[in-house]
Design a protein around this motif. Structure first.
Motif, PDB file in Angstrom:
ATOM      1  N   VAL A  40       1.080  -1.188   0.006  1.00  0.00           N
ATOM      2  CA  VAL A  40      -0.014   0.224  -0.079  1.00  0.00           C
ATOM      3  C   VAL A  40       0.847   1.144  -0.136  1.00  0.00           C
ATOM      4  CG1 VAL A  40      -1.654   1.365   1.367  1.00  0.00           C
ATOM      5  CG2 VAL A  40      -2.013  -1.132   1.045  1.00  0.00           C
ATOM      6  N   SER A  41       1.861   1.389   0.951  1.00  0.00           N
ATOM      7  CA  SER A  41       2.940   2.274   1.087  1.00  0.00           C
ATOM      8  C   SER A  41       3.341   2.535  -0.618  1.00  0.00           C
ATOM      9  CB  SER A  41       4.002   1.990   1.953  1.00  0.00           C
ATOM     10  OG  SER A  41       4.910   3.058   2.102  1.00  0.00           O
ATOM     11  N   ARG A  42       3.794   1.640  -1.122  1.00  0.00           N
ATOM     12  CA  ARG A  42       4.456   1.806  -2.570  1.00  0.00           C
ATOM     13  C   ARG A  42       3.447   2.186  -3.550  1.00  0.00           C
ATOM     14  NH1 ARG A  42       6.947  -2.588  -1.932  1.00  0.00           N
ATOM     15  NH2 ARG A  42       5.669  -4.005  -2.733  1.00  0.00           N
ATOM     16  N   ASP A  43       2.140   1.721  -3.447  1.00  0.00           N
ATOM     17  CA  ASP A  43       1.126   2.009  -4.182  1.00  0.00           C
ATOM     18  C   ASP A  43       0.893   3.553  -4.320  1.00  0.00           C
ATOM     19  OD1 ASP A  43       0.740  -0.445  -5.443  1.00  0.00           O
ATOM     20  OD2 ASP A  43      -0.938  -0.783  -4.259  1.00  0.00           O
ATOM     21  N   ILE A  44       0.868   4.231  -2.935  1.00  0.00           N
ATOM     22  CA  ILE A  44       0.689   5.546  -2.575  1.00  0.00           C
ATOM     23  C   ILE A  44       1.647   6.381  -3.244  1.00  0.00           C
ATOM     24  CG2 ILE A  44       0.495   7.287  -0.580  1.00  0.00           C
ATOM     25  CD1 ILE A  44      -0.825   5.050   0.933  1.00  0.00           C
ATOM     26  N   ARG A  45       3.009   6.167  -3.056  1.00  0.00           N
ATOM     27  CA  ARG A  45       4.028   6.830  -3.718  1.00  0.00           C
ATOM     28  C   ARG A  45       3.979   6.639  -5.302  1.00  0.00           C
ATOM     29  NH1 ARG A  45       7.003   4.197  -0.318  1.00  0.00           N
ATOM     30  NH2 ARG A  45       8.030   2.764  -1.914  1.00  0.00           N
ATOM     31  N   GLU A  46       3.698   5.613  -5.728  1.00  0.00           N
ATOM     32  CA  GLU A  46       3.458   5.388  -7.413  1.00  0.00           C
ATOM     33  C   GLU A  46       2.405   6.136  -7.931  1.00  0.00           C
ATOM     34  OE1 GLU A  46       3.264   1.170  -8.126  1.00  0.00           O
ATOM     35  OE2 GLU A  46       5.386   0.966  -7.486  1.00  0.00           O
ATOM     36  N   LEU A  47       1.231   6.315  -7.081  1.00  0.00           N
ATOM     37  CA  LEU A  47       0.166   6.959  -7.618  1.00  0.00           C
ATOM     38  C   LEU A  47       0.176   8.543  -7.167  1.00  0.00           C
ATOM     39  CD1 LEU A  47      -2.709   4.482  -6.553  1.00  0.00           C
ATOM     40  CD2 LEU A  47      -2.206   5.237  -9.008  1.00  0.00           C
ATOM     41  N   LYS A  48       1.103   9.003  -6.387  1.00  0.00           N
ATOM     42  CA  LYS A  48       1.518  10.334  -5.843  1.00  0.00           C
ATOM     43  C   LYS A  48       0.301  10.570  -5.134  1.00  0.00           C
ATOM     44  CE  LYS A  48       4.936  11.244  -9.450  1.00  0.00           C
ATOM     45  NZ  LYS A  48       4.939  10.612 -10.593  1.00  0.00           N
ATOM     46  N   LEU A  49      -0.235  10.170  -4.305  1.00  0.00           N
ATOM     47  CA  LEU A  49      -1.283  10.579  -3.425  1.00  0.00           C
ATOM     48  C   LEU A  49      -0.903  11.500  -2.521  1.00  0.00           C
ATOM     49  CD1 LEU A  49      -3.346   6.972  -2.817  1.00  0.00           C
ATOM     50  CD2 LEU A  49      -3.557   8.671  -4.479  1.00  0.00           C
ATOM     51  N   SER A  50      -1.735  12.519  -2.103  1.00  0.00           N
ATOM     52  CA  SER A  50      -1.456  13.268  -1.248  1.00  0.00           C
ATOM     53  C   SER A  50      -2.454  13.349  -0.092  1.00  0.00           C
ATOM     54  CB  SER A  50      -1.501  14.731  -1.963  1.00  0.00           C
ATOM     55  OG  SER A  50      -0.419  14.773  -2.754  1.00  0.00           O
ATOM     56  N   LYS A  51      -2.049  13.906   1.132  1.00  0.00           N
ATOM     57  CA  LYS A  51      -3.199  14.113   2.125  1.00  0.00           C
ATOM     58  C   LYS A  51      -3.827  15.622   1.946  1.00  0.00           C
ATOM     59  CE  LYS A  51      -2.265  10.526   5.410  1.00  0.00           C
ATOM     60  NZ  LYS A  51      -2.624  10.376   6.719  1.00  0.00           N
ATOM     61  N   VAL A  52      -4.961  15.506   2.071  1.00  0.00           N
ATOM     62  CA  VAL A  52      -5.646  17.105   1.991  1.00  0.00           C
ATOM     63  C   VAL A  52      -6.745  16.877   3.168  1.00  0.00           C
ATOM     64  CG1 VAL A  52      -5.445  17.079  -0.499  1.00  0.00           C
ATOM     65  CG2 VAL A  52      -7.483  15.989   0.411  1.00  0.00           C
ATOM     66  N   PRO A  53      -6.958  17.999   3.436  1.00  0.00           N
ATOM     67  CA  PRO A  53      -8.183  18.375   4.435  1.00  0.00           C
ATOM     68  C   PRO A  53      -9.665  17.440   3.992  1.00  0.00           C
ATOM     69  CG  PRO A  53      -7.305  20.692   3.930  1.00  0.00           C
ATOM     70  CD  PRO A  53      -6.887  19.315   2.844  1.00  0.00           C
ATOM     71  N   GLY A  54      -9.876  16.724   5.025  1.00  0.00           N
ATOM     72  CA  GLY A  54     -11.180  15.838   4.985  1.00  0.00           C
ATOM     73  C   GLY A  54     -12.322  16.526   5.988  1.00  0.00           C
ATOM     74  N   ARG A  55     -13.061  15.762   6.325  1.00  0.00           N
ATOM     75  CA  ARG A  55     -14.170  16.216   7.356  1.00  0.00           C
ATOM     76  C   ARG A  55     -13.735  16.231   8.611  1.00  0.00           C
ATOM     77  NH1 ARG A  55     -19.646  13.121   4.903  1.00  0.00           N
ATOM     78  NH2 ARG A  55     -19.212  13.658   2.649  1.00  0.00           N
ATOM     79  N   GLU A  56     -14.365  16.930   9.524  1.00  0.00           N
ATOM     80  CA  GLU A  56     -14.222  16.869  10.908  1.00  0.00           C
ATOM     81  C   GLU A  56     -12.665  16.988  11.218  1.00  0.00           C
ATOM     82  OE1 GLU A  56     -16.118  13.611  12.457  1.00  0.00           O
ATOM     83  OE2 GLU A  56     -17.914  13.940  11.288  1.00  0.00           O
ATOM     84  N   GLY A  57     -11.959  17.937  10.536  1.00  0.00           N
ATOM     85  CA  GLY A  57     -10.572  18.173  10.920  1.00  0.00           C
ATOM     86  C   GLY A  57      -9.739  16.987  10.588  1.00  0.00           C
ATOM     87  N   ARG A  58     -10.083  16.053   9.952  1.00  0.00           N
ATOM     88  CA  ARG A  58      -9.254  14.798   9.526  1.00  0.00           C
ATOM     89  C   ARG A  58      -8.572  15.041   8.364  1.00  0.00           C
ATOM     90  NH1 ARG A  58     -12.231   9.440   9.768  1.00  0.00           N
ATOM     91  NH2 ARG A  58     -10.048   8.809   9.296  1.00  0.00           N
ATOM     92  N   GLN A  59      -7.589  14.244   7.886  1.00  0.00           N
ATOM     93  CA  GLN A  59      -6.853  14.254   6.545  1.00  0.00           C
ATOM     94  C   GLN A  59      -7.605  12.944   5.770  1.00  0.00           C
ATOM     95  OE1 GLN A  59      -2.949  15.182   6.579  1.00  0.00           O
ATOM     96  NE2 GLN A  59      -3.129  17.428   6.814  1.00  0.00           N
ATOM     97  N   LYS A  60      -7.350  13.062   4.502  1.00  0.00           N
ATOM     98  CA  LYS A  60      -7.693  12.015   3.729  1.00  0.00           C
ATOM     99  C   LYS A  60      -6.542  12.084   2.530  1.00  0.00           C
ATOM    100  CE  LYS A  60     -11.137  14.471   0.824  1.00  0.00           C
ATOM    101  NZ  LYS A  60     -12.405  14.228   0.155  1.00  0.00           N
ATOM    102  N   TYR A  61      -6.646  10.863   2.042  1.00  0.00           N
ATOM    103  CA  TYR A  61      -5.746  10.568   0.605  1.00  0.00           C
ATOM    104  C   TYR A  61      -6.471  11.245  -0.239  1.00  0.00           C
ATOM    105  CZ  TYR A  61      -2.077   7.857   3.210  1.00  0.00           C
ATOM    106  OH  TYR A  61      -1.070   7.504   3.871  1.00  0.00           O
ATOM    107  N   ALA A  62      -5.768  11.809  -1.550  1.00  0.00           N
ATOM    108  CA  ALA A  62      -6.455  12.281  -2.614  1.00  0.00           C
ATOM    109  C   ALA A  62      -5.295  12.316  -3.797  1.00  0.00           C
ATOM    110  CB  ALA A  62      -6.927  13.580  -2.628  1.00  0.00           C
ATOM    111  N   LEU A  63      -5.840  12.077  -5.086  1.00  0.00           N
ATOM    112  CA  LEU A  63      -4.880  11.933  -6.135  1.00  0.00           C
ATOM    113  C   LEU A  63      -4.754  13.473  -6.604  1.00  0.00           C
ATOM    114  CD1 LEU A  63      -3.551  10.092  -8.153  1.00  0.00           C
ATOM    115  CD2 LEU A  63      -5.766  10.096  -9.448  1.00  0.00           C
ATOM    116  N   LEU A  64      -3.593  13.949  -6.343  1.00  0.00           N
ATOM    117  CA  LEU A  64      -3.086  15.111  -6.787  1.00  0.00           C
ATOM    118  C   LEU A  64      -1.989  15.049  -7.425  1.00  0.00           C
ATOM    119  CD1 LEU A  64      -4.300  17.289  -3.698  1.00  0.00           C
ATOM    120  CD2 LEU A  64      -5.578  17.204  -5.574  1.00  0.00           C
TER     121      LEU A  64
END
Length: 150
Positions: A40-64
């Protein structure tokens, strides 16, 4: 296999607010993909996922990509600088802005991509947002408040 897993990751992060690698691995396993956290960590790097603001002050992964991330920061800046107030009438959110900035705020809301917002119409200092449900309207108002009051 990898391509299918990458497509499923993109689908999952578009449909759910996924904050951690463990959460993403759990969702992938529920979808029938046998993955480790290292995969999963490798996939996140390969897809260049970023963390962005989500709901209720949490962060979430996004494709940016880097340019999209810089633009997202600009949109947040526009919201913070131009926002004056907001109110709702059922599932219509009305946002008052600094004079001349309503179109920029409407465009920023469109680009942020909240699924709850169907669309925005902007004048000179007022944006009207059609939102799917009353509950979604309350959520969007809460999230927008977090952005502009940050």
């Amino acid at each position: 296999m990898k391509r299918g897993r990458h497509e499923k990751i993109i689908e999952l992060i578009e449909n759910y607010d996924i904050e951690t690698q463990e959460e993403l691995a759990d969702r992938l396993q529920r979808e029938g993909f046998q993955v480790t956290q290292a995969t999963v960590s490798r996939d996140i790097r390969e897809l260049k996922l970023s963390k962005v603001p989500g709901r209720e002050g949490r962060q979430k992964y996004a494709l940016l990509n880097r340019q999209d991330h810089q633009m997202a920061e600009k949109y947040v800046g526009i919201l913070r600088e131009a926002f004056v107030s907001m109110d709702c009438a059922q599932n219509i959110l009305v946002i008052k802005t600094v004079s001349g900035m309503a179109m920029a705020v409407g465009a920023a809301l469109d680009k942020i991509g909240w699924k709850e917002i169907v669309g925005c119409i902007a004048g000179d200092d007022t944006v009207m947002c059609a939102i799917r449900t009353l509950e979604d309207t309350a959520m969007v108002m809460t999230e927008l408040n977090k952005i502009v009051r940050h």
